[in-house]
Design an enzyme around this catalytic site. Sequence first.
Site, PDB file in Angstrom:
ATOM      1  N   GLU A 197      46.841  59.198  46.377  1.00  0.00           N
ATOM      2  CA  GLU A 197      45.506  59.053  46.968  1.00  0.00           C
ATOM      3  C   GLU A 197      45.038  60.277  47.758  1.00  0.00           C
ATOM      4  O   GLU A 197      43.850  60.608  47.762  1.00  0.00           O
ATOM      5  CB  GLU A 197      45.474  57.815  47.873  1.00  0.00           C
ATOM      6  CG  GLU A 197      45.510  56.497  47.115  1.00  0.00           C
ATOM      7  CD  GLU A 197      46.900  56.116  46.642  1.00  0.00           C
ATOM      8  OE1 GLU A 197      47.006  55.165  45.833  1.00  0.00           O
ATOM      9  OE2 GLU A 197      47.880  56.770  47.087  1.00  0.00           O
ATOM     10  N   ARG A 242      35.839  42.143  45.912  1.00  0.00           N
ATOM     11  CA  ARG A 242      36.557  41.445  44.845  1.00  0.00           C
ATOM     12  C   ARG A 242      36.450  39.934  45.039  1.00  0.00           C
ATOM     13  O   ARG A 242      36.401  39.173  44.080  1.00  0.00           O
ATOM     14  CB  ARG A 242      38.027  41.868  44.879  1.00  0.00           C
ATOM     15  CG  ARG A 242      38.944  41.175  43.882  1.00  0.00           C
ATOM     16  CD  ARG A 242      40.329  41.816  43.995  1.00  0.00           C
ATOM     17  NE  ARG A 242      41.265  41.286  43.031  1.00  0.00           N
ATOM     18  CZ  ARG A 242      42.352  40.593  43.345  1.00  0.00           C
ATOM     19  NH1 ARG A 242      42.601  40.319  44.610  1.00  0.00           N
ATOM     20  NH2 ARG A 242      43.170  40.173  42.421  1.00  0.00           N
ATOM     21  N   PHE A 244      44.347  51.870  50.573  1.00  0.00           N
ATOM     22  CA  PHE A 244      44.903  53.195  50.308  1.00  0.00           C
ATOM     23  C   PHE A 244      43.850  54.293  50.435  1.00  0.00           C
ATOM     24  O   PHE A 244      44.165  55.441  50.748  1.00  0.00           O
ATOM     25  CB  PHE A 244      45.552  53.213  48.928  1.00  0.00           C
ATOM     26  CG  PHE A 244      46.494  52.058  48.722  1.00  0.00           C
ATOM     27  CD1 PHE A 244      47.493  51.797  49.640  1.00  0.00           C
ATOM     28  CD2 PHE A 244      46.343  51.204  47.642  1.00  0.00           C
ATOM     29  CE1 PHE A 244      48.347  50.716  49.486  1.00  0.00           C
ATOM     30  CE2 PHE A 244      47.192  50.121  47.473  1.00  0.00           C
ATOM     31  CZ  PHE A 244      48.201  49.873  48.398  1.00  0.00           C
ATOM     32  N   ARG A 247      32.819  44.052  41.624  1.00  0.00           N
ATOM     33  CA  ARG A 247      33.386  45.176  40.885  1.00  0.00           C
ATOM     34  C   ARG A 247      32.724  45.329  39.513  1.00  0.00           C
ATOM     35  O   ARG A 247      32.627  46.439  38.981  1.00  0.00           O
ATOM     36  CB  ARG A 247      34.890  44.984  40.710  1.00  0.00           C
ATOM     37  CG  ARG A 247      35.686  45.019  42.014  1.00  0.00           C
ATOM     38  CD  ARG A 247      37.143  44.698  41.774  1.00  0.00           C
ATOM     39  NE  ARG A 247      37.302  43.383  41.169  1.00  0.00           N
ATOM     40  CZ  ARG A 247      38.463  42.923  40.704  1.00  0.00           C
ATOM     41  NH1 ARG A 247      39.535  43.669  40.767  1.00  0.00           N
ATOM     42  NH2 ARG A 247      38.533  41.713  40.167  1.00  0.00           N
TER      43      ARG A 247
END
Length: 314
Positions: free
Chosen positions: A61, A170, A86, A13
Amino acid sequence: MTSLSQQETFDCRKIFAETLIELARQDERIVAVCNDSVGSSNLNDFKKEFSDRLINVGIAEQNMIGVAAGLANSGFIPFVSCAGPFLSGRALEQVKADVAYNMYPIILCAQSPGMSYGELGPTHHSIEDFSWIRALTDITLLSPADPKQTKDAILWAVRANKPVYMRINRFKIPQTTPNNAPFEVGKALVLKEGKDVTLITTGILVPRALEAAVLLEQQGISARVLNMHTINPLDKKAILAAASQTRGIVTMEEAITTGGLGAAVAEVVVEHHPTKMRILGVSHFAPTGSASFLLDHFGLSVENIVKSACELAR
């Protein structure tokens, strides 16, 4: 080869955010759209420098994708940054109708994909995205393995002028991509040659495949390792070479096996060159546990990769 526990690891990230800032400085058409995820997407510095080019729609979203589509229709290049479950789940209809159908140049960045959120459970795991997004055949589906590939994928996507979905990991991982290795969409990266069995993997499991290959060598088994960083379009040539030149193929993915990477490889193999396969991945909703625990729970440990390869190679 240095073991997994001894290698320096990285959060992709960070390189995503740094690369996005570099691109925004060069091209005023680049905008970021997110779902109340400025912090988790590492977009705080982007917000400070380009406050008028960051749109935070909040926890909405579906609206986020609609906003991105409107921006793309107006000549902007939107980077949509959203937690993977999402982006690919709640907003799937909008990704299909607003992005893929219109072929808008929108880069969908699935933050913290797979089982990165570990203890938060299946509602926060993004294990179905390979299957769902692969079904939308007009979207390029990327799964970079490390910081280098993440940056290369972003630089490719911003020039592609087409919809792109990519995972931004991540889970901290080491760099496995050689510094001089090109990033060619639709072409697997051969990290190790081998003649007995082929390991085809992607994303955060690339280091585990490489470590498994070292252990297999110690048992007299030569393992080819392919980093299939592009799930769509798939490198059929590399798959057929593996099917014809080695005794079998083991695929591994941090995703549900129904319709994912293993299924995509199997489709190619069964139609053109049948061979033995083992498909490793997530089989059902996960129990509670850390990301590392869950990978091992679903048979994605180095030891199980070795075991699966041995079953095919002997």
